[in-house]
Motif scaffolding. Structure first.
Motif, mmCIF file in Angstrom:
data_model
loop_
_atom_site.group_PDB
_atom_site.id
_atom_site.type_symbol
_atom_site.label_atom_id
_atom_site.label_comp_id
_atom_site.label_asym_id
_atom_site.label_seq_id
_atom_site.Cartn_x
_atom_site.Cartn_y
_atom_site.Cartn_z
ATOM 1 N N UNK B 229 12.276 -23.392 -40.965
ATOM 2 C CA UNK B 229 10.897 -23.899 -40.908
ATOM 3 C C UNK B 229 9.979 -23.318 -41.981
ATOM 4 N N UNK B 230 10.323 -23.459 -43.240
ATOM 5 C CA UNK B 230 9.441 -22.899 -44.282
ATOM 6 C C UNK B 230 8.170 -23.735 -44.460
ATOM 7 N N UNK B 231 7.137 -23.103 -45.008
ATOM 8 C CA UNK B 231 5.929 -23.835 -45.401
ATOM 9 C C UNK B 231 6.117 -24.434 -46.783
ATOM 10 N N UNK B 310 8.242 -30.831 -39.530
ATOM 11 C CA UNK B 310 6.946 -31.444 -39.792
ATOM 12 C C UNK B 310 6.602 -31.439 -41.279
ATOM 13 N N UNK B 311 7.617 -31.316 -42.136
ATOM 14 C CA UNK B 311 7.407 -31.441 -43.568
ATOM 15 C C UNK B 311 7.326 -30.100 -44.273
ATOM 16 N N UNK B 312 7.751 -30.077 -45.532
ATOM 17 C CA UNK B 312 7.754 -28.858 -46.325
ATOM 18 C C UNK B 312 7.226 -29.201 -47.720
ATOM 19 N N UNK B 313 6.280 -28.405 -48.204
ATOM 20 C CA UNK B 313 5.791 -28.619 -49.576
ATOM 21 C C UNK B 313 6.853 -28.088 -50.530
#
Lengths: 333, 353, 348
Positions: B229-231, B310-313
C-alpha cells in the motif's frame, strides 16, 4: 442548474486523461452544494459523498471527467510537434482540427502532406502551432504537454446539441443533476458521486475509486453509440429514444437485477427509455464490477452520435431522462 | 566501477519470468549487510523495508521502489522424437533474434546447454531466406541422441534463458543478456546503499521491491503493491530505444549516454505530473543527466502498480537500452549511475510532493 | 448420484455468460443438500464449501467457471426475427440452422436463419451479428416474451458415444465444475487438508479478467486450483498445444501460475499413480488461473485441464474416464497434507 448551460460549461473546460485538474476544480465547485464530503484520491478521482442516515447500502454513481487528446512526443527542427494519441482518437476525424494545449497554446493538427486518409496513424500527424523554429516552439510547449481538439458546443434547432467533448461531460452533467435532485432527500444509503479520471485510456481511474468505496451497487453514466445514422452498424438505440439502460457493452454485462429494475421504474414513472447492447467500446462499469470483491453494476447511457469526433451530438431530453430515471431508481431502493 | 561487476553478475544469472529464485537469493545476499530483514513473499518478490526518521510518527510517507528481476526467456513445450526440444517464448521476443542463439535450460537435475536451431540456409528456398524463422519451426538442440536421453535432463515446462557473454565495449557501453532489468536491480541496490550510508531525516518508509514476472503481465509488482500500500512508487526500468542509424529522430524514444529517461506516458500508464516535475527539477538542481522519453511505447510495472487498491502516484526512471529483449542488450554505464542517483535524490525530496 | 448425471444436470442449468444468476435456484436444488451454500455475489459467482472442522485450517479454493457461451438479443425486427451478438467466442461455422433457446420471460425455441445455397452470393460465413433467429413469432408476440438483452443459448442435447465418450453443450466448463463438486461431495470431512471452497465463477467467456477475480478476492484462499477444459488433439492441430482424450487431466506449467504448486501437484499424481499430461503454457494459461494468481497479495494456483474436443460448439466431446481421473486428482489435492504444509512454508 440548467442542463444545457451545465453541459456547455463542462465541455468548455479542456482536461485530457491523466491531466484532469481543471475539470476537477470546476466539478468540485458545482457538486459541493449537494454533498457532505468532498475528496480527491491519489490518481485524481473526485469523490463527493452524500451521507445516509445509516443502515443502508453503499451506492456509487460514476461519470468520467477526462477526454481524449494528444501528447507531444517530439519537437522537429522546423517547430512542428509530433504527437501520440491519448485514448481512442479518430485521426480521420481530427485531421485539420484546431487544437489547444493545457496552457492555452493553439494550433492545428495536420497529416503529413503525402499520407492518404486510409493510412492515417499517429506517426504521420503533427501539430502546427505557427512556430517558425524549434527554438520558438520550445518557448511555448514541451515534450509531455497535452493538447485537445478545441472544445465547443451549440444548440441545434429541435433540442439536440452538437460539439465536444460530450463524451463524457454530458454524463458529468447528469451526475450533477442527480446530486441536485437528491440533495434535499433523506436516504438510508450512502451515495458516492464519483467523477473518474483516465477512462479513455482503459477505464483506469474507476478501479481505485471503486476499491476505496467498495460499493454494494454501482451505476455508470456515459455516452453510447446509436444505430440511427446512415450506414451505421445495426443497433437499436437512437437519439431521442430516452435514457439507454445498458444491458451490455464490450467490457461488461450488467446485473439483470439492476437492468430489470431500471426498466420497470421507467415504465411505471413514464420515463422514456430504451435498452442498450453496445458491441464495441467499454465503460467504467466494468472496472466498478470487478474491483475488490466486486459489485452489482448497471449503467445509464446518453445516446450520442459521432463519439470521439470533433462534433459529437446528443439530445438534451435523453440526458434529462437519465437524471429522472436514476433519481427514481435511487429513491426506490 | 563497482557497479559494473554487480550488473555483470546479475545479468549473467538465470531468471526468466516465473523462475526468479536464483536472482532473489543473489540480491538478498548482496544486501544482507544493509537489509538483513529482506524477505521473499509468496509470489517470489524480494522486499526490503528501510525506515527513516521518526519511527513513531503517524503519517509516515510510504514509498515503493521497484525493479524487476525477471528476464525474457523460453519454456520447453515438447520433447520431440530424435531428442530435439520444442519451445515457446516467455515475454515478448522477436523471432528475428532467436535463430543461432545459445540458451541455458534449467533442467530437472541442473542446467543444460543448448542452441536454438533450424535448417541451414542451403535448405531454405528463396522466400524462406527473406524471413525470420517462426518459433514453432525452431527447436533447441542439447545434443541428445534420442527422446529418452533428452527426457533424462529436460521435461515439459522447464525454463530456459539466453546464454550470452557480458562485456564492456566502446566508450562506456555494456552488453549483456538481461540488462532489462538487472540494471534496475543494480541501481536499486545502489540507492539502498546510499540511503543507508546517509539516512534521510524525513519520516519515510522505503519499500525496495525486486519484483517477479514483469515480462509476462506486470504481475509481481501488482501483488507487492497490494500488500505494501505505498503512497508513491518509483519504477526503475530499462526502456527500449532506437538511437541507431536509419531511425528518424522523432522515433528514437531516447538517446543512450544522455541520461536517465523520465516517462510522461506509455502504453500502460500516464505518470504523475508532480512527480515528473520533481524529477526534472531535482535532476537540474543536482546536475544529474536526465531526458524525457520522446515516444509512447512499451509499458512496465507502473502499469499495474498505479491502479492497485485506492491508487498509487507513480514515476518511472529508465535506462535507455538498445536491442532490448535480445541476447545482446546494450546500455551506457553513465545512464545507470544517473538512474540510481536521481532515484536517491527523489526519495530525499519526496516530502515536497 | 453418479458423476455423469451431475455433469448432465449442471449442463442443463441455464447460465449464459453474464446471466449466471438465472441458474441460482436450480443449482441450489441440485446441490443444496450435498454441500453448504455460501453465497451468490454481486457479480454472479456461486460459492459452495465443505469445512474440515479444524481451527486455523488452510483455505483451499477450487475454481471452475459456470458460465457458458451464448448470444444476446440486440434487436427484434419488424418481421419478428431476432438480431443477436455473441457472448464469448462462437464459431460462425456451426451457426447456420442451429437450434437455440431464447431465455426471455420464459424459455422459447428458435432456429438460426440459413440462406439456401442457391441464393448465396459467396461462400463466406456471415458474422454472428449478421445472423437472425427465427422464433416463429410476430414482433408483437415476440416482444411480450423477449426483450433486447435477453440471453440466447444452444439447445441442450446430450448423448453417449462409444467408449465412455460424451457429447453435449457447455461441458466447457460445467463438466469440470461437476468434477470439483463431485470430488468434494464425496470427500469425507475428516480427510480434508483444509476448508474447501468451490467457486463456480461467472463471465469467464466474456470478461477479460473474469468474475473469478471478485470471487477470489472475497474468498482470499491460501492456495487454489483452477479447473477448465483444455483443447484435445484432433486432426490439423499441433501436438504441443493439445492434450490427448482419455489420457487423463492436463497440468499446465506456466510462468503465470505458481510453479512450485504445479510441480507439487505433478509429483502428487506421480506418487498416487493418477494419469496426467503435462503441457507448457509459457506466458499465460488462457484460463482463470492467471487472474486468481494475481488477486490480492498473490494466490498460489495450479491450472488443471480436462481434455475436450470441439470446444465452443453445441457438441463438445469429453471422455468420462478423464472426468473420473480428474475427480481422483482433485480428491488427492484437497486431502493432501503435504501440499498444505508446503504452501504454509512458502509464506513469508
Amino acid at each position: 442548474m440548467e442542463l444545457y448551460s451545465t453541459i456547455k460549461q463542462l465541455c468548455l473546460c479542456p482536461s485530457v486523461s491523466g491531466r484532469e485538474n481543471k475539470i476537477r476544480q470546476l466539478l468540485s465547485s458545482l457538486v459541493e452544494p449537494f454533498c457532505d464530503e468532498l475528496s480527491v484520491d491519489k490518481l485524481g478521482n473526485l469523490i463527493a459523498l452524500k451521507k445516509g442516515t445509516g443502515g443502508g447500502k453503499r451506492i456509487m454513481l460514476a461519470a468520467h471527467m477526462d477526454e481524449i487528446g494528444f501528447m507531444v512526443t517530439f519537437i522537429e527542427d522546423n517547430g512542428m510537434l509530433r504527437v501520440a494519441p491519448v485514448g481512442g482518437i479518430s485521426f480521420v476525424g481530427a485531421a485539420y482540427s484546431r487544437v489547444i494545449s493545457e496552457s492555452g497554446v493553439k494550433g492545428t493538427i495536420v497529416p503529413n502532406a503525402k499520407t492518404k486518409p486510409e493510412d492515417y496513424k499517429s506517426d504521420c500527424f503533427y501539430i502546427d502551432i505557427g512556430a517558425s523554429s524549434k527554438k520558438q516552439a520550445d518557448a511555448m510547449v514541451g515534450i509531455g504537454d497535452f493538447f485537445v481538439v478545441e472544445p465547443h458546443l451549440q444548440k441545434l434547432k429541435g433540442g439536440r446539441v452538437c460539439g465536444r467533448p460530450l463524451d463524457d461531460r454530458v454524463g458529468c452533467a447528469v451526475l450533477l443533476g442527480i446530486a441536485e435532485n437528491l440533495s434535499e432527500c433523506v436516504l438510508k444509503d450512502d451515495i458516492y458521486y464519483v467523477f473518474t479520471v483516465q477512462e479513455e485510456v482503459g477505464c483506469r481511474g474507476a478501479l481505485p475509486s471503486a476499491f476505496a468505496i467498495a460499493p454494494d451497487m454501482a451505476l455508470c453514466f456515459d455516452v453510447t453509440a446509436t444505430g440511427d445514422v446512415p450506414d451505421a452498424s445495426p443497433m437499436a438505440c437512437r437519439l431521442g429514444g430516452g435514457a439507454a439502460v445498458k444491458i451490455k457493452d464490450a467490457s461488461v454485462i450488467c446485473d439483470e437485477l439492476i437492468t430489470s429494475r431500471l426498466s420497470e421504474i421507467a415504465e411505471s414513472k413514464k420515463i422514456k427509455y430504451q435498452r442498450e447492447v453496445l458491441l464495441r467500446g467499454g465503460t467504467d462499469t466494468s472496472s466498478m464490477q470487478l474491483s475488490g470483491s466486486g459489485a452489482s453494476v448497471g449503467a445509464l447511457s446518453i445516446p450520442t452520435r459521432y463519439i470521439h469526433s470533433p462534433n459529437e451530438m446528443c439530445e438534451l431530453s435523453d440526458a434529462q431522462a437519465c437524471i429522472d430515471l436514476a433519481t427514481e431508481f435511487i429513491l426506490s431502493i | 566501477m563497482a557497479c559494473i561487476e554487480l550488473i555483470k553478475k546479475l545479468s549473467n544469472a538465470f531468471g526468466p519470468s516465473g523462475c526468479e529464485r536464483e536472482i532473489a537469493q543473489m540480491i538478498k545476499k548482496e544486501i544482507s549487510d544493509i537489509a538483513p530483514d529482506a524477505y521473499i513473499d509468496r509470489m517470489g518478490n524480494l522486499i526490503a523495508l528501510m525506515r527513516f526518521g521518526d519511527i513513531s510518527a503517524s503519517n509516515r510517507a510510504r514509498i515503493m521502489i521497484s525493479a524487476h528481476m525477471d528476464e525474457v526467456g523460453f519454456m520447453i513445450n515438447e520433447v520431440k522424437e530424435g531428442g530435439l526440444l520444442g519451445f515457446d517464448t516467455i515475454g515478448g521476443i522477436s523471432e528475428s533474434v532467436l535463430a543461432g542463439r545459445r540458451v541455458l535450460i534449467h533442467g530437472k537435475n541442473g542446467f543444460v546447454d543448448g542452441i536454438i536451431a533450424s535448417k541451414a540456409i542451403h535448405h531454405k528456398d528463396k522466400n524462406e531466406r527473406k524471413k525470420a524463422v517462426a518459433v514453432d519451426k525452431l527447436y533447441i538442440d542439447i545434443g541428445a541422441v534420442d527422446a529418452d536421453e533428452a527426457r533424462a535432463y529436460v521435461e515439459v515446462g522447464d525454463f530456459a534463458s539466453f546464454s550470452s557473454e557480458f562485456y564492456e565495449f566502446g566508450d562506456g557501453y555494456i552488453k549483456g543478456k538481461a540488462l532489462d532489468d538487472r540494471i534496475g536491480c543494480a541501481s536499486l541496490i545502489e540507492v539502498m546503499r546510499s540511503l543507508y550510508a546517509n539516512a534521510p531525516s524525513e519520516s519515510i518508509d522505503v519499500f525496495c521491491c525486486f519484483t517477479v514476472r514483469e515480462e509476462i503481465s506486470l504481475s509481481g509488482a501488482k501483488t507487492a503493491a497490494f500488500a505494501l500500500r505505498p503512497d508513491v512508487a518509483i519504477v526503475l526500468e530499462s526502456t527500449a530505444v532506437a538511437d541507431i542509424a536509419g531511425v528518424d529522430a522523432s522515433r528514437r524514444v531516447a538517446d543512450t549516454a544522455k541520461g536517465v529517461a523520465v516517462s510522461v506516458m506509455d502504453r500502460s500508464t500516464i505518470y504523475d505530473k508532480e512527480l515528473i516535475r520533481l524529477a526534472l527539477d531535482v535532476a537540474e538542481a543536482e546536475g544529474v543527466k536526465a531526458q524525457l522519453k520522446r515516444y509512447v511505447s512499451g509499458g512496465n510495472d507502473a502499469g499495474s502498480i498505479h491502479k492497485v487498491c485506492d491508487g498509487v502516484r507513480t514515476l518511472a526512471l529508465s535506462v535507455p537500452t538498445r536491442y532490448l529483449h535480445s541476447a545482446s542488450c546494450v546500455a551506457h554505464i553513465d545512464d545507470v549511475c544517473s538512474q540510481a542517483r536521481l532515484c536517491e535524490l527523489i526519495v530525499r525530496n519526496i516530502c515536497e510532493v | 448420484m453418479q458423476l455423469k448425471d451431475l455433469i448432465f444436470e449442471l449442463c442443463a442449468v441455464p447460465s449464459v455468460s453474464g446471466f449466471e444468476k438465472r441458474g441460482t435456484q436450480r443449482l441450489l436444488e441440485i446441490l443444496g443438500d450435498k454441500l453448504e451454500f455460501v453465497a451468490v455475489d454481486g457479480v454472479g459467482n456461486h460459492i459452495f464449501r465443505k469445512c474440515c472442522g479444524r481451527q486455523n485450517a488452510p483455505k483451499i479454493m477450487l475454481d471452475a467457471h459456470f458460465d457458458e457461451i451464448g448470444m444476446i438479443v440486440t434487436d427484434i425486427t419488424e418481421a419478428g426475427f431476432l438480431r443477436v451478438a455473441p457472448l464469448g467466442g462462437i464459431d460462425a461455422a456451426i451457426m447456420q440452422a442451429a437450434d437455440v433457446i431464447i431465455y426471455g420471460k420464459e424459455p422459447i425455441r428458435g432456429v438460426v436463419c440459413s440462406t439456401p445455397p442457391h441464393l448465396r452470393e459467396d461462400d463466406e460465413l456471415p458474422e454472428i451479428t449478421a445472423l437472425m433467429i427465427d422464433t416463429g413469432l410476430s414482433k408483437e408476440r415476440a416482444s411480450e416474451i423477449i426483450s433486447i438483452g435477453s440471453p440466447v443459448g444452444f439447445a441442450p442435447v446430450y448423448a453417449e458415444l462409444l467408449g465412455q465418450r460424451l457429447v453435449g453443450k457447455s461441458f466447457d466448463d460445467k463438466a469440470c465444475a461437476a468434477c470439483a463438486l463431485f470430488a468434494l461431495i464425496n470427500a469425507p470431512t475428516s480427510s480434508l487438508a483444509g476448508d474447501v471452497y468451490v467457486l463456480l465463477s461467472c463471465t469467464e467467456e466474456t470478461s477479460r479478467l473474469g468474475g473469478v477475480t471478485a470471487g477470489a478476492f472475497s474468498l482470499s484462499p491460501d492456495y487454489a486450483m483452477v479447473i477448465d477444459v483444455n483443447l484435445a488433439r484432433v486432426p490439423d492441430t499441433k501436438s504441443f498445444e493439445t492434450v490427448v482424450l482419455g489420457k487423463g487431466p492436463s497440468i499446465s506449467v506456466s510462468a503465470a501460475t505458481d510453479v512450485p504448486l504445479t510441480r507439487a501437484t505433478q509429483r502428487l499424481c506421480e506418487k498416487k499413480g493418477i494419469a496426467h499430461q503435462m503441457i507448457a503454457a509459457p506466458s499465460s494459461t488462457g484460463t482463470n488461473a492467471t487472474s486468481v494468481n494475481l488477486t490480492r497479495e498473490g494466490i498460489p494456483v495450479v491450472d488443471i485441464g480436462l481434455p475436450l474436443a470441439y470446444m465452443h460448439t453445441y457438441n463438445e466431446l469429453i471422455d468420462l474416464n478423464d472426468c473420473n481421473t480428474l475427480c481422483a486428482l482433485i480428491s488427492e489435492f484437497i486431502c493432501s497434507g503435504e501440499i498444505a504444509e508446503q504452501m504454509r512454508c512458502l509464506e513469508g
